[in-house]
Write a protein that holds these residues in place. Structure first.
Motif, short mmCIF file in Angstrom:
data_model
loop_
_atom_site.label_atom_id
_atom_site.label_comp_id
_atom_site.label_asym_id
_atom_site.label_seq_id
_atom_site.Cartn_x
_atom_site.Cartn_y
_atom_site.Cartn_z
N ARG A 160 0.83 -1.21 0.00
CA ARG A 160 0.00 0.00 0.00
C ARG A 160 0.86 1.25 0.00
N GLN A 161 2.00 1.19 0.68
CA GLN A 161 2.87 2.35 0.78
C GLN A 161 3.44 2.73 -0.58
N VAL A 162 3.72 1.72 -1.41
CA VAL A 162 4.24 1.98 -2.75
C VAL A 162 3.19 2.67 -3.61
N ARG A 163 1.89 2.43 -3.31
CA ARG A 163 0.76 3.00 -4.04
C ARG A 163 0.84 2.70 -5.54
N PRO A 164 1.06 1.44 -5.93
CA PRO A 164 1.20 1.14 -7.35
C PRO A 164 -0.04 1.45 -8.15
N GLY A 165 -1.22 1.34 -7.55
CA GLY A 165 -2.43 1.59 -8.30
C GLY A 165 -2.57 3.04 -8.72
N ARG A 166 -2.11 3.98 -7.88
CA ARG A 166 -2.27 5.39 -8.17
C ARG A 166 -1.03 6.01 -8.78
N ASP A 167 0.13 5.39 -8.59
CA ASP A 167 1.38 6.02 -8.98
C ASP A 167 2.30 5.00 -9.66
N PHE A 168 1.75 4.19 -10.54
CA PHE A 168 2.55 3.12 -11.10
C PHE A 168 3.68 3.61 -12.00
N PRO A 169 3.52 4.70 -12.76
CA PRO A 169 4.66 5.17 -13.55
C PRO A 169 5.89 5.44 -12.69
N GLU A 205 -0.40 -7.55 -15.57
CA GLU A 205 -1.44 -6.73 -16.17
C GLU A 205 -1.04 -5.26 -16.21
N ARG A 206 -0.45 -4.77 -15.12
CA ARG A 206 -0.05 -3.36 -15.05
C ARG A 206 1.09 -3.06 -16.03
N VAL A 207 2.06 -3.98 -16.12
CA VAL A 207 3.18 -3.78 -17.04
C VAL A 207 2.66 -3.73 -18.48
N LYS A 208 1.78 -4.65 -18.81
CA LYS A 208 1.21 -4.71 -20.17
C LYS A 208 0.44 -3.43 -20.47
N SER A 209 -0.34 -2.96 -19.49
CA SER A 209 -1.14 -1.76 -19.69
C SER A 209 -0.28 -0.52 -19.82
N TYR A 210 0.79 -0.44 -19.03
CA TYR A 210 1.62 0.76 -19.02
C TYR A 210 2.62 0.81 -20.17
N SER A 211 3.24 -0.34 -20.47
CA SER A 211 4.32 -0.35 -21.46
C SER A 211 3.96 -0.99 -22.79
N PHE A 213 4.15 -4.17 -23.20
CA PHE A 213 4.96 -5.38 -23.26
C PHE A 213 4.64 -6.30 -22.09
N SER A 214 4.93 -7.58 -22.26
CA SER A 214 4.92 -8.50 -21.13
C SER A 214 6.12 -8.16 -20.25
N PRO A 215 6.12 -8.56 -18.96
CA PRO A 215 7.26 -8.25 -18.10
C PRO A 215 8.60 -8.73 -18.67
N ILE A 216 8.64 -9.91 -19.25
CA ILE A 216 9.91 -10.43 -19.78
C ILE A 216 10.36 -9.59 -20.97
N ASN A 217 9.44 -9.24 -21.88
CA ASN A 217 9.81 -8.41 -23.03
C ASN A 217 10.20 -7.01 -22.59
N TYR A 218 9.55 -6.53 -21.55
CA TYR A 218 9.93 -5.23 -20.99
C TYR A 218 11.37 -5.28 -20.48
N LEU A 219 11.72 -6.37 -19.80
CA LEU A 219 13.08 -6.55 -19.30
C LEU A 219 14.08 -6.66 -20.45
N ILE A 220 13.71 -7.39 -21.50
CA ILE A 220 14.60 -7.55 -22.66
C ILE A 220 14.88 -6.19 -23.31
N ASN A 221 13.86 -5.34 -23.40
CA ASN A 221 14.06 -4.01 -23.97
C ASN A 221 15.05 -3.20 -23.15
N ILE A 222 14.98 -3.34 -21.82
CA ILE A 222 15.94 -2.65 -20.95
C ILE A 222 17.34 -3.19 -21.19
N ARG A 223 17.46 -4.52 -21.31
CA ARG A 223 18.77 -5.13 -21.57
C ARG A 223 19.37 -4.61 -22.88
N ILE A 224 18.53 -4.54 -23.92
CA ILE A 224 19.03 -4.10 -25.22
C ILE A 224 19.42 -2.62 -25.18
N SER A 225 18.61 -1.79 -24.52
CA SER A 225 18.94 -0.36 -24.45
C SER A 225 20.27 -0.14 -23.72
#
Length: 276
Positions: A160-169, A205-211, A213-225
């Motif tokens: 709750r302290q992280v507040r991912p629902g309201r502040d996920f970016p 679900e949140r990663v897909k909605s925000y980016s 990408f799936s979490p793994i593909n999101y991670l791969i993009n970070i690795r490539i960058s």
């Protein structure tokens, strides 16, 4: 449970709160006063209702060992260490294997030692103290249940302290920062979800909605960058770049890199150096 205590301090006392590191988990609940403590060499302020979480091996104390006016309670818990570096509740815990592993993982990956306005921790510590002093039949079982309850509520409070629902970016920025700091680690979706205090399904679900990408593909993009940045440095070999950014081999890196950029790593490097 290694230790349980409560301290009420009516005067500023130097050299009474020296920095130490232990193998267990230490949880401090502030009852009264304001305390400035250092955890893992970083300064933090604690107020009534706050909790300080000190993980195994992390130095904890105050500048010059000074203890301010106020009162606090604490508990020191025995834990188990896994080969992967994560922790598990001790044998005293009644949590299931999967729940204990999830809680241990989230505690290990927690980025902040401060749990703000967590008054439930104070109530649980008081209940544990009452059971311990009363020493009535079944007190050990009740204490173990209360400690499990404390860990569960801590993890929920962190989420709750992280507040991912309201502040996920913003949570994404923290996540990406941690991932980039250790890209050679073979991150799992469970581990990434724990970093932002979410269950695996909701995190996906949140990663897909925000980016997109799936979490793994999101991670791969970070690795490539990150690999693109390193390829611009001719002093690092392609193989070292592949391993440093978390790919299993230079071939795996080359295949993934070409799929996402249209060029093999060596081609990208040659083109970049030629155009400098």
């Amino acid at each position: 449970m290694l230790e349980l205590g409560m301290k009420k301090n009516g005067a500023i006392l130097p050299n009474t709160f020296l920095t130490t590191a232990t193998e267990g988990i230490r949880i401090y609940y502030i009852i009264e006063g304001k305390f400035e403590w250092r955890i893992d060499h970083q300064p933090y302020f604690f107020y009534p209702g706050d909790v300080a979480l000190i993980l195994p091996g992390k130095p904890f104390g105050s500048d010059n060992g000074t203890l301010e006016i106020g009162s606090f309670a604490w508990i020191h818990l025995d834990i188990q260490k896994q080969d992967n570096g994560y922790i598990l509740p001790g044998k005293w815990s009644g949590l299931s294997e999967s729940e204990g592993a999830a809680i241990g993982r989230m505690l290990s990956l927690n980025s902040s030692p401060v749990l703000s306005r967590f008054s439930e921790a104070g109530k649980i510590l008081k209940c544990i103290q009452t059971e311990l002093f009363a020493h009535e039949i079944g007190y050990q079982t009740r204490i173990n249940h209360q400690v499990d309850e404390l860990l569960i509520k801590m993890i929920r409070h962190m989420s709750r302290q992280v507040r991912p629902g309201r502040d996920f970016p913003k949570a994404f920025l923290r996540l990406e920062e941690v991932l980039r700091q250790n890209l050679s680690h073979q991150w799992t979706v469970d581990e990434m979800a724990a970093l932002v205090g979410l269950g695996t399904t909701l995190f996906t679900e949140r990663v897909k909605s925000y980016s997109g990408f799936s979490p793994i593909n999101y991670l791969i993009n970070i690795r490539i960058s990150e690999a693109i940045k390193l390829l611009k440095r001719p002093d690092i070999s392609v193989t070292d770049i592949a391993l440093d950014t978390g790919f299993y081999s230079s071939q795996h890196f080359a295949t993934t890199f070409k799929k996402l950029t249209g060029h093999r790593p060596s081609e990208f490097r040659k083109h970049h150096l030629r155009n400098e």
